[in-house]
Design an enzyme around this catalytic site. Structure first.
Site, mmCIF file in Angstrom:
data_model
loop_
_atom_site.group_PDB
_atom_site.id
_atom_site.type_symbol
_atom_site.label_atom_id
_atom_site.label_comp_id
_atom_site.label_asym_id
_atom_site.label_seq_id
_atom_site.Cartn_x
_atom_site.Cartn_y
_atom_site.Cartn_z
ATOM 1 N N ARG A 119 42.530 35.693 40.246
ATOM 2 C CA ARG A 119 42.977 35.819 41.640
ATOM 3 C C ARG A 119 43.967 34.703 41.963
ATOM 4 N NH1 ARG A 119 38.522 37.698 45.903
ATOM 5 N NH2 ARG A 119 40.427 38.551 46.788
ATOM 6 N N GLN A 124 49.659 38.928 42.312
ATOM 7 C CA GLN A 124 49.285 39.935 43.305
ATOM 8 C C GLN A 124 49.952 41.279 43.049
ATOM 9 O OE1 GLN A 124 50.058 38.225 47.155
ATOM 10 N NE2 GLN A 124 48.148 37.090 47.208
ATOM 11 N N ASP A 127 47.937 43.245 40.449
ATOM 12 C CA ASP A 127 46.501 43.347 40.695
ATOM 13 C C ASP A 127 46.055 44.799 40.854
ATOM 14 O OD1 ASP A 127 43.891 43.076 41.455
ATOM 15 O OD2 ASP A 127 44.270 41.685 43.104
ATOM 16 N N SER A 130 43.035 45.505 43.387
ATOM 17 C CA SER A 130 43.391 45.583 44.796
ATOM 18 C C SER A 130 44.044 46.914 45.137
ATOM 19 C CB SER A 130 44.335 44.430 45.168
ATOM 20 O OG SER A 130 43.658 43.201 45.157
ATOM 21 N N TYR A 225 35.342 35.509 45.001
ATOM 22 C CA TYR A 225 34.425 36.641 44.943
ATOM 23 C C TYR A 225 33.052 36.241 45.480
ATOM 24 C CZ TYR A 225 37.787 39.003 41.867
ATOM 25 O OH TYR A 225 38.910 39.590 41.347
#
Length: 359
Positions: A119, A124, A127, A130, A225
């Site tokens: 993460r 991003q 990912d 996600s 998390y």
């Protein structure tokens, strides 16, 4: 460099790349081999890939043999791995079973699973969890709404008033937040809960109410998390959720991290007092115990909800993988064993299963 795309052998309509991304691979100097009809179920016919520059192959064996990099949502079956060229790189969305991983290692293949990406802000756009979970949360809300035998929004008519349906979402990660947003857009009254203290602000920003269990508790690890909760918290959580479920028409649960078993949050006794014909959608496949004593309750367990919106999910997945390959050299793509991101995603390198730290 040749990229190989195989048709899913699992019951999953998604495809690992799209015509849009095939063109981008071409701009990087890469050739794409597509198995015939690989994208058909997701709404991408072979003609669209041909126009984008892909080469359609009828033979899976040829793709397995000639591709330098194989891209797939799921790992190829064990019986096909022997056909993969030695030192090939396989990139999947999801980690395979131990049996498949052992078979991969025997071929000398390097295997990367993007669900293990750390993460970090710089990953991003790669990912896959996600992007796919976002669609999973959206689809969970739609399934719940469609399965409920009553209207969801507040309705005021000359015939009287129908109150809004009440929903509870457990787990306020990407999937949970999207489920909340979708339920709110459809007019439901929404509550949500999460063991991470930071989730409260996110839940309330979407117009939902947060179910407080212990305002002093925060079970979030360094990676962002949810972490293991305490026995005292679990007892309080059960009491608080049992009360909330008495007025919950729709329950959506999303609490799941990686390949770990999903935590049981709602047992059969807690479900007993839910309203008649309530709907439960457990997208973690394990958060809720099957309510055998309440046959009126609609109970849906499905961890693979993104596959039900295969066109959109495939577009997201294809972009995620493209960004990963672009970052590490495009047509000169190679495994870098000392790179932080590569090390985290790598499950097998040079015939050996790589060790993973618990997140």
């Amino acid at each position: 460099m040749i990229i190989g795309i195989l048709k899913n052998t699992q019951p999953d309509s998604r495809v690992a790349t799209t015509p849009e991304i095939v063109m981008k691979y071409g701009e990087l100097g890469m050739t794409v081999f597509m198995e015939k009809d690989a994208g058909k179920a997701a709404g991408f016919p072979d003609d669209s890939y041909i126009k984008a520059g892909a080469i359609i192959k009828k033979s899976r064996a040829e793709i397995l043999e000639k591709a330098d990099v194989l891209i797939a949502l799921w790992a190829p079956p064990v019986n096909e791995l022997s056909e993969a060229k030695n030192k090939k790189i396989i990139i999947t969305g999801y980690a395979p079973t131990k049996e498949i991983l052992k078979a991969v290692c025997k071929t000398g293949t390097t295997f990367l699973a993007l669900e293990n990406l750390p993460r970090l802000s710089r990953v991003q756009d790669m990912d896959i969890l996600s992007s796919q979970n976002n669609l999973g949360g959206y689809k969970a809300a739609l399934l719940a709404i469609d399965s409920l035998n009553r209207a969801v929004p507040l309705m005021m008519t000359s015939a009287g008033t129908i109150p809004a349906a009440k929903a509870l979402v457990l787990g306020a990660g990407v999937a949970g937040l999207q489920a909340i947003a979708t339920l709110k857009r459809m007019g439901a009254e929404v509550w949500a809960s999460d063991v991470r203290a930071a989730a409260k602000e996110q839940v309330e920003s979407l117009g939902a109410r947060f179910v407080d269990v212990d305002d002093k508790a925060d079970f979030e690890n360094a990676a962002g998390y949810a972490s293991q909760t305490s026995p005292e918290y679990l007892l309080k959580q059960k009491e608080r959720l049992t009360e909330q479920l008495k007025k919950t028409d729709i329950l959506i649960t999303t609490a799941w991290t990686g390949n770990k078993k999903a935590p049981l949050l709602v047992d059969a006794d807690m479900v007993q007092n839910m309203p008649l014909n309530a709907v439960i959608v457990d997208i973690a496949e394990g958060n809720v115990e099957r309510p055998t004593k309440r046959p009126d309750i609609v109970f849906i367990q499905d961890k693979n909800l993104p596959a039900r919106v295969a066109h959109s999910a495939s577009r997201f997945f294809a972009r995620n993988v493209y960004k990963f390959i672009e970052l590490y050299g495009g047509a000169r793509f190679a495994y870098h064993p000392e790179d932080e991101i590569m090390k985290t995603t790598c499950l097998c390198f040079n015939g050996k299963i790589t060790e993973k730290k618990e997140i």
